[in-house]
Design a protein around this motif. Structure first.
Motif, mmCIF file in Angstrom:
data_model
loop_
_atom_site.group_PDB
_atom_site.id
_atom_site.type_symbol
_atom_site.label_atom_id
_atom_site.label_comp_id
_atom_site.label_asym_id
_atom_site.label_seq_id
_atom_site.Cartn_x
_atom_site.Cartn_y
_atom_site.Cartn_z
ATOM 1 N N ILE A 185 -8.607 -23.385 -8.252
ATOM 2 C CA ILE A 185 -9.820 -23.574 -9.040
ATOM 3 C C ILE A 185 -9.522 -24.671 -10.041
ATOM 4 C CG2 ILE A 185 -11.465 -22.534 -10.654
ATOM 5 C CD1 ILE A 185 -10.794 -19.810 -9.429
ATOM 6 N N VAL B 56 -13.423 -25.619 -5.949
ATOM 7 C CA VAL B 56 -12.614 -24.486 -5.495
ATOM 8 C C VAL B 56 -12.142 -24.776 -4.081
ATOM 9 C CG1 VAL B 56 -12.590 -22.025 -4.937
ATOM 10 C CG2 VAL B 56 -13.857 -22.840 -6.943
ATOM 11 N N THR C 271 -9.882 -23.079 -0.821
ATOM 12 C CA THR C 271 -9.272 -21.882 -0.259
ATOM 13 C C THR C 271 -8.968 -22.104 1.219
ATOM 14 O OG1 THR C 271 -11.388 -20.891 0.395
ATOM 15 C CG2 THR C 271 -10.593 -20.389 -1.820
ATOM 16 N N ILE D 107 -14.413 -15.379 -4.601
ATOM 17 C CA ILE D 107 -14.143 -16.170 -5.803
ATOM 18 C C ILE D 107 -15.378 -16.398 -6.683
ATOM 19 C CG2 ILE D 107 -13.664 -18.561 -6.509
ATOM 20 C CD1 ILE D 107 -11.153 -18.496 -4.922
ATOM 21 N N TYR E 48 -22.886 -21.981 -7.953
ATOM 22 C CA TYR E 48 -21.770 -22.162 -7.022
ATOM 23 C C TYR E 48 -22.331 -22.665 -5.703
ATOM 24 C CZ TYR E 48 -17.213 -21.235 -4.854
ATOM 25 O OH TYR E 48 -15.986 -21.366 -4.228
#
Length: 393
Positions: free
Chosen positions: A238, A262, A264, A273, A296
Motif C-alpha cells: 500500500i 495497492v 497484491t 484490503i 477504491y
C-alpha cells in the motif's frame, strides 16, 4: 518444423536492421497514453504496405493486424504496448526523444518494433504457415485503467486460442529471457481518501478539527495494514503517492486529499484490503471528530501465466537460446501490467526479454530518464515470438 524455423530466422535476419530503425523512429516520437495517434498511423502504413490486414477502432488508438491462412482455425495472438511516459529523456542518443517531457522509458518502443518485425517476418513466409496469427498493438498500458480492456471490448481476442507478450528487462543480459509460472506480476489498484476537518486560527487549534493531523494518523495506520493484518506469505503493498492539503501556515487545515496504489498477488487479499483501509480511516476520523470520503478503484489484475504455456515458452526459447539462458524468475514482482486482462480470457504467457548490455549502458531500470534498450535484443524477441506463433498453429 526445421524448415519453418530456418525460413523464420532468415526472414528475421533480413528484417533486423529495419526493426531497429522502426524502434528508433518510435523512440524519437513518443506519445503518452491515449494519445498514440501518430504511432498508430506509422504502424498502419508499414503493415498495409506489406499487404497485412489491419483494423483500427473508433474510441482509441489501438490496432489489430492479422495473417489469416485458414479462416476455420483460431488465431495465436502476439501483443505489444505503444505508449510512453511523462519523463524528460536524459540520454544523448541520435534517436533520443524529440517530444519535451515525454519518453519511451519502459521499452514500449522496443515491444512494438519486435511485434511489428515478427509480423513482417511471418508475412514473408505466409505460404508456409498452417495457422493464423494476430498482432495486437495496444494503447494506454501505463495508466491504471489500462488499454487492454478497450482492446478486449472491441474484439481483439475473438477466436484467439493463445496469447503471448514480452517486456524489456534491464536486469537480465541481452540473449536471455526470464519466465515464471503462475503469478508473475501484481494487480494494480488505486484509491483516494479525503479527510474533512474544520478550519480555525492556527493559534486556536482547539476551535477547529485539524485535517492534517488526522491525515498523519491515518497514513500511519494504513502503513500498518500490510505488516499486521495480512499474512506475510502473501505479498502486498500500500503506497501513498500524493498528499494535498492546507492553504496557509496560520490556518488549521480543513481538507486533505490522499491518493495512492495497492499491489497484491492474491485474490483474497486484494478483495479484503479496501475494507481494512476504510475501517482504519473511519476509526481515526471518528476519534478526531473528522469526516472522510473513501474511494477504491480496482485496476488491472495480476499477470497469471498458464503453466502449460510457460512450459511451451521455455521449450521453444531453450531450443533457440539454450536452457541456461532461460531463467526461472521464481518470485513475482509487485509491478503491474495490464496483460493480465488478456490472460483472464485466454491461456498464454508473458515473459521478460533481457536488454542489459553494460558496454552500451542499457542496464538502467525502467521509468528512469536514462533508460534505453539494447537493439541486439530485438532480434531475440522476434525469434522467440515467431517460434511461439509457429508452434501454436
Amino acid at each position: 518444423m526445421k524448415a519453418l524455423r530456418h525460413s523464420l530466422f532468415e526472414a528475421i535476419g533480413d528484417l533486423e536492421t529495419r526493426a531497429v530503425t522502426i524502434r528508433h523512429e518510435l523512440h524519437s516520437h513518443p506519445e503518452l497514453s491515449g494519445k498514440e495517434e501518430k504511432t498508430k498511423y506509422f504502424l498502419k502504413g508499414i503493415l498495409e504496405a506489406e499487404g497485412i490486414d489491419v483494423f483500427g477502432f473508433e474510441g482509441h488508438h489501438g490496432l489489430v493486424a492479422q495473417i489469416t491462412v485458414d479462416p476455420a482455425k483460431p488465431y495465436v495472438a502476439l501483443r505489444a504496448d505503444m505508449d510512453a511516459l511523462p519523463i524528460e529523456e536524459r540520454n544523448a542518443l541520435p534517436y533520443a526523444s524529440r517530444e519535451k517531457g515525454v519518453m519511451h522509458a519502459c521499452g514500449h518502443d522496443a515491444h512494438t518494433a519486435i511485434v511489428l518485425g515478427t509480423a513482417l517476418a511471418l508475412n514473408r513466409m505466409r505460404d508456409k504457415l498452417s495457422g493464423n496469427v494476430r498482432f495486437i498493438f495496444q494503447p494506454a498500458e501505463e495508466v491504471m485503467e489500462g488499454g487492454s480492456s478497450q482492446m478486449i471490448e472491441d474484439g481483439c481476442l475473438d477466436n484467439v486460442s493463445a496469447i503471448f507478450g514480452l517486456h524489456a528487462y534491464p536486469y537480465l543480459p541481452t540473449g536471455k529471457i526470464g519466465y515464471k509460472k503462475g503469478v508473475m506480476l501484481a494487480s494494480a489498484d488505486t484509491f483516494e481518501i479525503e479527510i474533512f476537518g474544520r478550519s480555525s486560527h492556527a493559534a486556536r487549534p482547539h476551535e477547529g478539527v485539524d485535517a492534517i493531523l488526522v491525515t498523519s494518523m491515518a497514513v500511519n495506520s494504513l502503513n500498518h495494514i500490510v505488516s499486521r493484518q495480512i499474512d506475510p506469505l502473501h505479498p502486498a503493498v500500500i503506497s501513498l503517492g500524493t498528499i494535498e492539503g492546507g492553504r496557509a501556515p496560520n490556518v488549521i487545515c480543513d481538507h486533505v486529499r490522499l491518493r495512492g496504489t495497492v499491489r497484491t498477488v492474491n485474490h483474497d487479499v486484494r478483495r479484503r484490503i479496501p475494507e481494512m483501509m476504510e475501517i482504519s480511516v473511519k476509526g481515526i476520523c471518528q476519534s478526531m471528530h473528522a469526516d472522510y470520503r473513501f474511494r477504491y478503484d480496482f485496476g488491472t489484475p495480476e499477470v497469471r501465466n498458464d503453466d502449460a504455456m510457460v512450459d511451451f515458452l521455455v521449450r521453444e526459447a531453450s531450443s533457440l537460446l539454450g536452457s541456461e539462458n532461460c531463467i526461472d524468475l521464481v518470485d513475482p514482482v509487485m509491478g503491474g501490467e495490464d496483460f493480465g486482462r488478456y490472460l483472464e480470457k485466454v491461456p498464454g504467457a508473458f515473459f521478460r526479454l533481457g536488454t542489459c548490455n553494460e558496454i552500451k549502458g542499457t542496464c538502467v531500470a525502467q521509468h528512469n530518464s536514462r533508460f534505453n534498450v539494447d537493439d541486439d535484443a530485438l532480434a531475440v524477441g522476434m525469434k522467440v515470438l515467431g517460434l511461439l506463433a509457429l508452434g501454436s498453429m
